[in-house]
Design a protein around this motif. Structure first.
Motif, mmCIF file in Angstrom:
data_model
loop_
_atom_site.group_PDB
_atom_site.id
_atom_site.type_symbol
_atom_site.label_atom_id
_atom_site.label_comp_id
_atom_site.label_asym_id
_atom_site.label_seq_id
_atom_site.Cartn_x
_atom_site.Cartn_y
_atom_site.Cartn_z
ATOM 1 N N PHE A 129 36.341 36.999 42.209
ATOM 2 C CA PHE A 129 37.981 36.127 41.539
ATOM 3 C C PHE A 129 37.051 34.947 41.377
ATOM 4 C CE2 PHE A 129 40.178 31.876 42.978
ATOM 5 C CZ PHE A 129 41.355 33.069 42.444
ATOM 6 N N GLN A 130 37.443 34.908 39.982
ATOM 7 C CA GLN A 130 37.297 33.661 38.801
ATOM 8 C C GLN A 130 35.512 34.411 38.974
ATOM 9 O OE1 GLN A 130 38.483 29.800 40.433
ATOM 10 N NE2 GLN A 130 40.322 29.748 39.413
ATOM 11 N N GLY A 131 34.883 35.033 38.782
ATOM 12 C CA GLY A 131 34.296 35.226 38.375
ATOM 13 C C GLY A 131 32.705 35.809 39.465
ATOM 14 N N LYS A 132 33.209 35.250 40.632
ATOM 15 C CA LYS A 132 32.438 35.463 41.843
ATOM 16 C C LYS A 132 32.407 36.572 42.703
ATOM 17 C CE LYS A 132 31.878 30.352 42.336
ATOM 18 N NZ LYS A 132 32.771 29.424 43.287
ATOM 19 N N SER A 133 31.729 37.359 43.014
ATOM 20 C CA SER A 133 31.920 38.428 44.402
ATOM 21 C C SER A 133 32.733 38.029 45.679
ATOM 22 C CB SER A 133 30.164 38.643 44.222
ATOM 23 O OG SER A 133 30.352 40.458 44.965
ATOM 24 N N MET A 134 33.922 38.709 45.297
ATOM 25 C CA MET A 134 34.584 38.620 47.384
ATOM 26 C C MET A 134 34.241 39.504 47.708
ATOM 27 S SD MET A 134 35.044 35.007 46.793
ATOM 28 C CE MET A 134 36.498 34.637 47.126
ATOM 29 N N LEU A 135 34.313 40.521 47.433
ATOM 30 C CA LEU A 135 34.233 42.245 47.905
ATOM 31 C C LEU A 135 33.129 42.894 47.071
ATOM 32 C CD1 LEU A 135 37.802 42.949 49.397
ATOM 33 C CD2 LEU A 135 35.752 42.388 50.586
#
Length: 647
Positions: free
Chosen positions: A51-57
């Motif tokens: 999400f927005q370039g950040k790893s969430m899963l």
């Protein structure tokens, strides 16, 4: 040096090509912020979410295992296709009455070692992912049993959890568990074990990067319900099917599926803050009505005696008092709870229903769900589990003028139990009856799927405030969690808002309430269900302040819009809801000190509104205030207290 480069350069190129080849598909949300990647590695299907370039899963397994073939390993990617879905729908029973849903879709096709296909269908909307498996016919096989899934969710290591443990099967009152009535732990360590797993929904805090809410929707008679369990990898949570011990050991733990067949949807809500978590409609966006309503159903508010007057109140005279109470409050319903069949009987019940009609109050009656899967002794029993008996009973109910049923004590997530839920709802619709479930599982898209569905308990609800001092001590804590977790994915029939200072019939001596009146009034807005069984008592007509009674007369149970204002699960929560052109902003505080907040309220810009709040002494007051043209309002919420603003 040149020789070294010549030897290993092809190997480096091969590794790079292999790494690229591992990712086989990707899709983003319409706004481009949420991204889903699909991988095919070592015969396994995996996915990741950013999400927005950040790893969430991180890379997480996909697949399932059937009695006919294994779709969890030796998988080969075949192809993928993209599309777009857009729809508008109306539903007065959920947090937002008019919804516009837009999502990009991706379908990926894998084949396994037996050369059987498995499709995985993804819908990616802004902040939400929904996915399910589609199993075509396997040559001459047109049915299978899905034994288990490998579907998992791998979280970054900084994640903390907000989860409710699955209850041990065949325990609790009359062996009626599990019934989704455990508490929560806030900000627990990732990978914390629970012997029987965790119920849906589950909330996860990805540190400074954001939040994830996991759930499922679209569970009907065609499948079992599922839950989460931990694994040997503390970062990895897996979808698990019902425990065989549920329902007295009778029935399946997997799902019998006609082919081609689809599983329920797994849902993932992803955001940098809690606003999209509270406001998500994904449980309802991806499901459709399963039948047409037989009539226009009416929802609203109800009195019920049992919550404080208990079993002894199930008699003609006491129920007449609560009919009178409903009439004086302008409530649409009275719920007459367990044991009415024995203590009042059907003939006198007809008289009582006619008395209620004379007071413009409709009647809802309690029923035991079956009696075969647990030991709950209260009646009416054995009227809901048999198709023949159920239809005979519902025919009588319709003729007597009953408008709905509260059906209790299910205690399991097996497919057989899902069929029972659906059979009750479908038959009830034929007879114009609404259904509320208690002692039950999470409703999974049922507000849309079943037009006469009017809510479910599936929470540590008001009755435990009566029975447990420990639950009373944690009432504010749990209340700050529900808007972010349980109540954000489905209607929640809590049965609260007490005006009694002591949770007893006499309103004296024991079971002292530990939250303020302001807190209790706030939960009438904070908790959402199309029919609310409020815990207002006859004595409150004389011992509660007029402004509190006026509020309880006016507060709606149907909402056109829901907006997150502020909060942190387990600490405090502030939610705004709109009914037609009236806004209600409600907040509660679970912390040990007063909470000072600066609220941004664009919906109340420049308006004169009524404030209900608590003094430091705990006494609740009301006054008229004005919201500035900037829409900013500063408020202080007392410990175990709450407030309401309404225009």
């Amino acid at each position: 040096m040149k020789k070294f480069t010549l030897i290993f350069l092809p190997l480096i190129i091969f590794c790079l090509l292999s790494e690229v080849k591992a990712q086989v598909a990707e899709i983003s949300s319409p706004d481009g912020k949420l991204k889903l990647n699909i991988f095919s590695e070592e015969g396994k299907a995996l996915y990741s979410v950013s999400f927005q370039g950040k790893s969430m899963l991180e890379k997480s397994p996909l697949g399932l295992i059937t009695n006919e073939s294994d779709f969890s390993k030796n998988l080969k990617f075949i192809n993928s296709k993209k599309d777009f879905v857009s729809k508008k729908y109306s539903n007065e029973k959920i947090k937002k009455s008019e919804v516009e849903y837009k999502a990009n879709t991706l379908t990926v096709n894998f084949t396994n070692a037996d050369q059987f296909n498995m499709e995985i269908e993804f819908q990616v909307s802004d902040n939400n992912i929904a996915f399910r498996y589609d199993i075509p016919a396997m040559k001459d096989r047109f049915s299978c049993v899905v034994l288990s899934e490998v579907t998992s969710f791998k979280f970054p290591s900084q994640t903390t959890t907000f989860l409710s443990p699955m209850m041990k099967p065949m325990t609790g009152f009359a062996r009626t568990a599990p019934s989704y009535e455990s508490g929560y732990k806030a900000d627990a360590e990732l990978g914390t074990k629970a012997e029987y797993g965790y119920v849906f929904p589950g909330l996860f805090h990805i540190g400074n990067d954001g939040w994830i809410l996991l759930s499922e929707t679209g569970v009907s008679s065609l499948y079992c319900a599922s839950h989460l369990e931990t694994t040997s990898d503390k970062n990895l949570y897996k979808v698990a099917y019902p425990n065989m011990v549920e329902n007295n050991g009778f029935g399946s733990s997997g799902a019998s599926l006609s082919l081609p067949g689809k599983t329920p949807w797994r849902t993932i809500t992803v955001a940098e803050n809690l606003k999209p978590i509270v406001e998500t409609t994904i449980p309802f966006d991806v499901v459709e009505p399963l039948y047409e309503p037989s009539q226009k159903y009416q929802f609203g508010k109800s009195t019920w005696s049992w919550i404080l007057w208990q079993d002894n109140s199930m008699n003609y005279d006491d129920q007449s008092l609560f009919i009178d109470l409903a009439s004086k409050l302008g409530y649409e319903f009275i719920l007459i709870d367990a044991l009415w069949d024995k203590n009042i009987g059907k003939e006198r019940m007809k008289e009582l229903i006619q008395y209620a009609k004379s007071k413009n109050v409709d009647v809802m009656l309690w029923y035991n769900s079956n009696g075969t899967a647990n030991d709950a002794p209260m009646g009416p029993r054995n009227k809901m589990s048999s198709s023949i008996e159920r239809k005979k009973e519902m025919k009588w109910l319709k003729e007597a003028g009953v408008k709905g049923l509260k059906v209790d004590f299910f205690g399991g997530d097996k497919q057989e139990t899902m069929r029972l839920y659906e059979d009750i709802l479908s038959d009830a619709n034929d007879f114009g009856l609404m259904i509320i479930f208690h002692g039950t599982t999470l409703p999974r898209g049922w507000e849309v799927m079943y037009p006469n569905f009017a809510g479910s308990e599936a929470v540590l609800a008001s009755e435990m405030l009566y029975f447990s001092e420990d639950v009373r001590k944690q009432e504010a804590f749990f209340a700050t969690l529900h808007p972010f977790i349980r109540n954000t994915v489905g209607s929640m029939e809590f049965g609260g808002t007490f005006l009694n200072k002591y949770l007893t019939k006499s309103n004296t001596e024991k079971n002292r309430r530990l939250t303020t009146d302001g807190f209790q009034l706030a939960t009438a807005v904070l908790f959402q269900n199309p029919i609310q069984m409020f815990a207002v008592m006859p004595n409150n007509l004389t011992d509660a302040p007029k402004f509190q009674l006026d509020f309880m007369k006016e507060v709606p149970t149907l909402w056109d819009e829901t907006v997150f204002i502020d909060g942190y699960p387990g600490k405090y929560s502030v939610i705004a809801r709109r009914h037609q052109n009236k806004w209600y902003v409600a907040g509660v505080n679970a912390e040990k000190t007063a909470k000072k907040l600066t609220l941004n309220l664009p919906m109340l810009v420049g308006k004169n509104v009524e404030l209900i709040n608590d003094y430091k002494s705990g006494i609740t007051f009301t006054k008229q205030i004005s919201i500035s043209k900037k829409g900013i309002y500063e408020i202080e919420i007392q410990p175990n207290g709450g407030f309401v603003l309404k225009n």
